[in-house]
Write a protein that holds these residues in place. Structure first.
Motif, PDB file in Angstrom:
ATOM      1  N   ALA A  94       0.792  -1.201  -0.151  1.00 33.02           N
ATOM      2  CA  ALA A  94       0.171  -0.019  -0.035  1.00 33.02           C
ATOM      3  C   ALA A  94       0.979   1.191   0.001  1.00 33.02           C
ATOM      4  CB  ALA A  94      -0.838   0.050   1.174  1.00 33.02           C
ATOM      5  N   ALA A  95       2.051   1.224   0.763  1.00 29.94           N
ATOM      6  CA  ALA A  95       2.851   2.508   0.781  1.00 29.94           C
ATOM      7  C   ALA A  95       3.697   2.512  -0.464  1.00 29.94           C
ATOM      8  CB  ALA A  95       3.903   2.318   1.955  1.00 29.94           C
ATOM      9  N   PHE A  96       3.853   1.265  -1.142  1.00 30.09           N
ATOM     10  CA  PHE A  96       4.693   1.536  -2.537  1.00 30.09           C
ATOM     11  C   PHE A  96       3.533   2.158  -3.357  1.00 30.09           C
ATOM     12  CE2 PHE A  96       5.781  -0.249  -6.500  1.00 30.09           C
ATOM     13  CZ  PHE A  96       7.013   0.413  -6.763  1.00 30.09           C
ATOM     14  N   ARG A  97       2.176   1.605  -3.490  1.00 30.82           N
ATOM     15  CA  ARG A  97       1.234   2.356  -4.271  1.00 30.82           C
ATOM     16  C   ARG A  97       1.257   3.923  -4.138  1.00 30.82           C
ATOM     17  NH1 ARG A  97      -1.762  -2.306  -3.160  1.00 30.82           N
ATOM     18  NH2 ARG A  97      -3.049  -1.025  -1.889  1.00 30.82           N
ATOM     19  N   ASP A  98       1.053   4.218  -3.005  1.00 31.66           N
ATOM     20  CA  ASP A  98       1.327   5.594  -2.667  1.00 31.66           C
ATOM     21  C   ASP A  98       2.402   6.626  -3.300  1.00 31.66           C
ATOM     22  OD1 ASP A  98      -1.305   5.224  -1.402  1.00 31.66           O
ATOM     23  OD2 ASP A  98      -0.722   5.432   0.534  1.00 31.66           O
ATOM     24  N   LEU A  99       3.434   5.878  -3.009  1.00 31.12           N
ATOM     25  CA  LEU A  99       4.805   6.511  -3.648  1.00 31.12           C
ATOM     26  C   LEU A  99       4.748   6.357  -5.099  1.00 31.12           C
ATOM     27  CD1 LEU A  99       7.662   7.430  -2.739  1.00 31.12           C
ATOM     28  CD2 LEU A  99       8.490   4.984  -3.051  1.00 31.12           C
ATOM     29  N   ARG A 100       4.428   5.442  -5.563  1.00 29.55           N
ATOM     30  CA  ARG A 100       4.034   5.480  -7.102  1.00 29.55           C
ATOM     31  C   ARG A 100       3.240   6.741  -7.700  1.00 29.55           C
ATOM     32  NH1 ARG A 100       5.562   1.053 -10.387  1.00 29.55           N
ATOM     33  NH2 ARG A 100       4.752   2.568 -12.259  1.00 29.55           N
ATOM     34  N   ALA A 101       2.081   6.862  -6.744  1.00 25.50           N
ATOM     35  CA  ALA A 101       1.252   7.774  -7.300  1.00 25.50           C
ATOM     36  C   ALA A 101       1.661   9.324  -7.230  1.00 25.50           C
ATOM     37  CB  ALA A 101      -0.137   7.545  -6.350  1.00 25.50           C
ATOM     38  N   ARG A 102       2.585   9.582  -6.209  1.00 26.40           N
ATOM     39  CA  ARG A 102       3.187  10.501  -5.843  1.00 26.40           C
ATOM     40  C   ARG A 102       4.158  10.906  -7.106  1.00 26.40           C
ATOM     41  NH1 ARG A 102       5.475  13.298  -0.357  1.00 26.40           N
ATOM     42  NH2 ARG A 102       6.572  15.318  -1.481  1.00 26.40           N
ATOM     43  N   PHE A 103       5.164   9.786  -7.415  1.00 29.26           N
ATOM     44  CA  PHE A 103       6.020   9.992  -8.511  1.00 29.26           C
ATOM     45  C   PHE A 103       5.886   9.351  -9.780  1.00 29.26           C
ATOM     46  CE2 PHE A 103       7.968  10.921  -4.329  1.00 29.26           C
ATOM     47  CZ  PHE A 103       8.565  12.064  -4.263  1.00 29.26           C
ATOM     48  N   PRO A 104       4.808   9.589 -10.405  1.00 28.74           N
ATOM     49  CA  PRO A 104       4.557   8.591 -11.496  1.00 28.74           C
ATOM     50  C   PRO A 104       5.395   8.523 -12.543  1.00 28.74           C
ATOM     51  CG  PRO A 104       3.315  10.761 -11.746  1.00 28.74           C
ATOM     52  CD  PRO A 104       3.868  10.653 -10.388  1.00 28.74           C
ATOM     53  N   SER A 105       6.410   9.484 -12.825  1.00 35.00           N
ATOM     54  CA  SER A 105       7.036   9.289 -14.077  1.00 35.00           C
ATOM     55  C   SER A 105       8.415   8.570 -13.575  1.00 35.00           C
ATOM     56  CB  SER A 105       7.746  10.983 -14.496  1.00 35.00           C
ATOM     57  OG  SER A 105       8.303  11.515 -13.197  1.00 35.00           O
ATOM     58  N   VAL A 106       8.834   8.140 -12.153  1.00 40.03           N
ATOM     59  CA  VAL A 106       9.788   7.614 -11.945  1.00 40.03           C
ATOM     60  C   VAL A 106       9.740   6.034 -12.224  1.00 40.03           C
ATOM     61  CG1 VAL A 106      11.511   7.127  -9.989  1.00 40.03           C
ATOM     62  CG2 VAL A 106      10.377   9.437 -10.333  1.00 40.03           C
ATOM     63  N   ASP A 107      10.820   5.279 -12.632  1.00 40.54           N
ATOM     64  CA  ASP A 107      10.918   4.118 -13.135  1.00 40.54           C
ATOM     65  C   ASP A 107      11.181   3.302 -11.910  1.00 40.54           C
ATOM     66  OD1 ASP A 107      11.198   1.416 -13.976  1.00 40.54           O
ATOM     67  OD2 ASP A 107      12.685   1.809 -15.287  1.00 40.54           O
ATOM     68  N   LEU A 108      10.173   3.127 -11.212  1.00 39.25           N
ATOM     69  CA  LEU A 108      10.225   2.479  -9.696  1.00 39.25           C
ATOM     70  C   LEU A 108       9.624   0.975  -9.571  1.00 39.25           C
ATOM     71  CD1 LEU A 108       8.745   5.005  -6.960  1.00 39.25           C
ATOM     72  CD2 LEU A 108      10.959   3.819  -6.915  1.00 39.25           C
TER      73      LEU A 108
END
Length: 695
Positions: free
Chosen positions: A112-126
């Motif tokens: 869940a925390a990773f999904r929130d992180l992806r949502a905040r930085f959508p352009s980063v290859d994570l």
């Protein structure tokens, strides 16, 4: 501008954000590495003796200051240190990746925390590398997770585990053979970015009060960090300030060269652990210490800075009959002890000559008498200290008597006994010569100090209570035991094996058959071997975890000299212990949960009594070990100050007399100290000096 600042044992990268980015970009072009972000709690823990944590921090590519408090303390010591908190570093790298196409991964946060992180930085290859919420260091699950992280496709990995798991995880990543990438140990950074934790207001950050905000936010978890452990940082900073003032007075840093047999940084034996106690203690006083010795064959780890070796070298004789026979033949031809001849080589002599010429030391320390064959290469004007881990000739001689002196000894045993006695005789001459060349002899027990005082009359002899190594979790309550009776040691050495053989023959058969008895450490028995109620576990990667898992630890030593590191470390964990008097040599102030037993009947009774007693929490042992380490560091600092002060006073007159061709300087003969009543008995001198040190 990028620079490295040495402060409180750390090598901080001092740079502004642009400089840090440039350093990380350069690091990504090279082999795998990792970055640690020490704060006050990390630095205090580093100095509390956890060998695994120290090794992880020392092995980092960069140490970036995470604390404004550390930066302020550095400024009070005249050093400039730019803080760059891990949370700021993480946000910076996610907002502005080091280069286009940079692949980044995160381990620690849940899905869940990773999904929130992806949502905040959508352009980063994570990418997300999942791991258990309560990942135990060294467990099977731990190594599986390390393997998944090593196999994943990333350039930059944010390791967001709790301290010190993240540092140990990054270290273990490097041990998998991963060739590229950079791992950043950044703690709760992702929690701050995903609003699972709240950072202090900017005003509190600028006022160096971010710690107060975290304490108020989570007092139960943070009180121990900030109110119990944290204040120790001021003592460390004060010690650094005094050391710096001392260096100012002497105008230069003391340079010490340690000559040993094997590079001890791996701490794979008790002797190596004791050597590291002295090396780390010397460095703690402000000395610049280099160590010259062989690297153990098969050890692929890169030695830390200052550990120098001309080549890898086979150390153990077991399993190498041809090489052992060659060493023995050369030892007889050269009239040397076998345990000295095996280290004689041209390459290490060349390296020593080069080191003496290019970086002349102020002091030479000979660690083990077996390394003293190098002393003829040391210039006569240099002061020398001999660290004697044992009275070697007594150890080998007594073992030779025990092996070959029995009435029913076989021809093979008599031959073996004769070889050991010959070794003892040769070592007697080696130890005497080394002691007479040295200005001081440092031993590990009072009895050994008295023996060397008789061997080299007039020399200053000191006894040090080495603390051994501290294990992870040593200050935590003991876990539920999985072993009833545990034994730990290097059982391939004859002297240690004698005690194990006695235990297996005379003690184990008289213990209840349902007890779980485990022998850990390398031995002649393959791992997994079971004999009656005894299981042989072989080498254990985490000795502290094994000892803490035992209901009782038995230490059945029957022969020995010096001090047993495994005894100190067991007592320092607070584990109930049953030991022989031989195992306790040099330890006159043990913690409470110890039973002494010499005969088989007494040992059986003591083990059963310990098994029936309530399990302690282990804290008594932890307090005992901390006090022992403090006393050791204090005694070593006093000894070093006295040694350099004497050398400073004596050197001018020595140089003058040497130029005039005169005799009688301190370096040409023993410097006799007499007690107040005028006597100069060597044993009494040793006792008086050691008593004065304790006072």
């Amino acid at each position: 501008m990028i620079s490295t600042v040495e402060f409180l044992g750390m090598r901080f990268l001092d740079a502004n954000p642009s400089g840090v980015r440039a350093a990380l970009c350069d690091a990504l072009k090279g082999p795998f590495g990792y970055v640690v972000t020490p704060n006050v709690d990390h630095v205090v823990s580093y100095h509390r003796g956890d060998a695994g944590l120290r090794a992880a921090y020392d092995g980092a590519a960069f140490q970036i200051c995470d604390s404004r408090v550390l930066a302020k303390l550095a400024s009070l010591n005249g050093l400039h240190l730019t803080p760059f908190p891990g949370s700021d570093l993480t946000r910076e790298l996610l907002e502005q990746p080091l280069h286009s196409g940079l692949r980044m991964a995160v381990i620690g946060p849940d899905e869940a925390a990773f999904r929130d992180l992806r949502a905040r930085f959508p352009s980063v290859d994570l990418v997300h590398i999942p791991c258990a919420a309560q990942l135990g260091v060294g467990t099977g699950e731990w190594w599986q997770t390390v393997g998944r992280a090593a196999a994943a496709d990333w350039d930059l990995l944010f390791v967001c585990l709790s301290f010190p798991k993240q540092e140990l995880f990054a270290r273990d990543l490097g041990r998998t053979g991963r060739e590229r990438g950079l791992a950043l140990c950044v703690g709760a950074s992702i929690d701050f970015l995903t609003d699972r934790q709240t950072r202090a207001p900017k005003a509190m950050q600028r006022a160096n009060l971010e710690w107060l905000h975290r304490l108020a936010s989570d007092p139960r978890r943070m009180a121990r960090r900030y109110l119990q452990r944290g204040p120790a940082i001021f003592g460390l900073a004060a010690r650094a300030w005094r050391a710096e003032r001392g260096r100012d007075r002497t105008s230069e840093r003391r340079r010490v060269l340690v000559l040993s047999t094997v590079l001890p940084h791996g701490r794979s034996t008790g002797g190596e652990i004791a050597s590291m106690n002295f090396i780390e203690g010397l460095r703690a006083t402000g000395c610049e210490v280099d160590i010259l010795a062989y690297r153990r064959e098969g050890d692929d780890r890169e030695p830390p800075p200052g550990f120098l070796s001309p080549r890898d070298w086979p150390i153990e004789s077991a399993g190498r009959p041809v090489r052992a026979a060659a060493w023995m033949g050369r030892a007889y031809l050269a009239r040397r002890p076998y345990s000295v001849q095996k280290y004689v080589g041209a390459r290490i002599k060349r390296l020593l000559r080069l080191r003496l010429r290019t970086a002349p030391p102020d002091l030479v320390v000979v660690d083990h008498a077996q390394a003293s064959w190098l002393l003829p290469l040391v210039p006569a004007h240099l002061p020398v200290v001999l660290i004697a881990h044992n009275v070697e000739h007594q150890l080998y001689g007594s073992h030779g008597d025990a092996v070959g002196g029995a009435g029913k000894a076989s021809p093979k045993q008599r031959l073996k006994g004769a070889v050991y006695k010959r070794e003892g005789e040769r070592l007697s001459a080696v130890e005497r010569a080394a002691a007479l060349r040295a200005q001081e002899i440092w031993t590990l027990t009072d009895d050994d100090a008295a023996a060397f005082a008789q061997m080299a009359p007039g020399r200053v002899v000191r006894s040090f209570g080495v603390p051994g190594q501290a294990f992870r979790g040593a200050c935590e309550p003991l876990p539920e035991p999985s072993v009833d009776v545990g034994l730990l040691g290097s059982w391939t050495w004859d002297v240690n094996r004698a005690g194990l053989d006695w235990f297996l023959k005379s003690v184990a058969p008289r213990l209840p058959k349902d007890l779980r008895i485990t022998v850990a450490g390398r031995s002649d028995h393959a791992p997994g071997t079971v004999r009656s109620n005894v299981r042989f576990a072989g080498f254990v990667p985490d000795a502290g975890a094994f000892l803490r898992s035992c209901r009782v630890v038995a230490i059945p030593s029957t022969v020995g000299s010096g001090i047993q590191i495994k005894t100190i470390e067991t007592l320092g964990l607070g584990v109930p212990t049953v030991a022989t008097t031989v195992a306790l040599r040099g330890i006159d102030d043990p913690p409470l949960d110890l039973r002494v037993a010499n005969g088989a009947t007494d040992m059986v009774s003591a083990i059963l009594e310990a098994l029936d007693a309530p399990r302690p929490d282990g804290r008594d042992g932890a307090v005992w070990r901390q006090a022992r380490e403090h006393a050791f560091r204090t005694d070593l600092a006093h000894a070093l100050d006295a040694l350099f002060e004497e050398a400073l006073l004596e050197r001018p007159s020595h140089v003058a007399s040497e130029a005039a061709g005169e005799k009688g300087s301190i370096l040409e003969g023993p410097h006799v100290e007499r007690s107040e009543d005028g006597t100069s008995t060597p044993t009494e001198q040793a006792r008086l000096r050691m008593g004065a040190m304790r006072r």
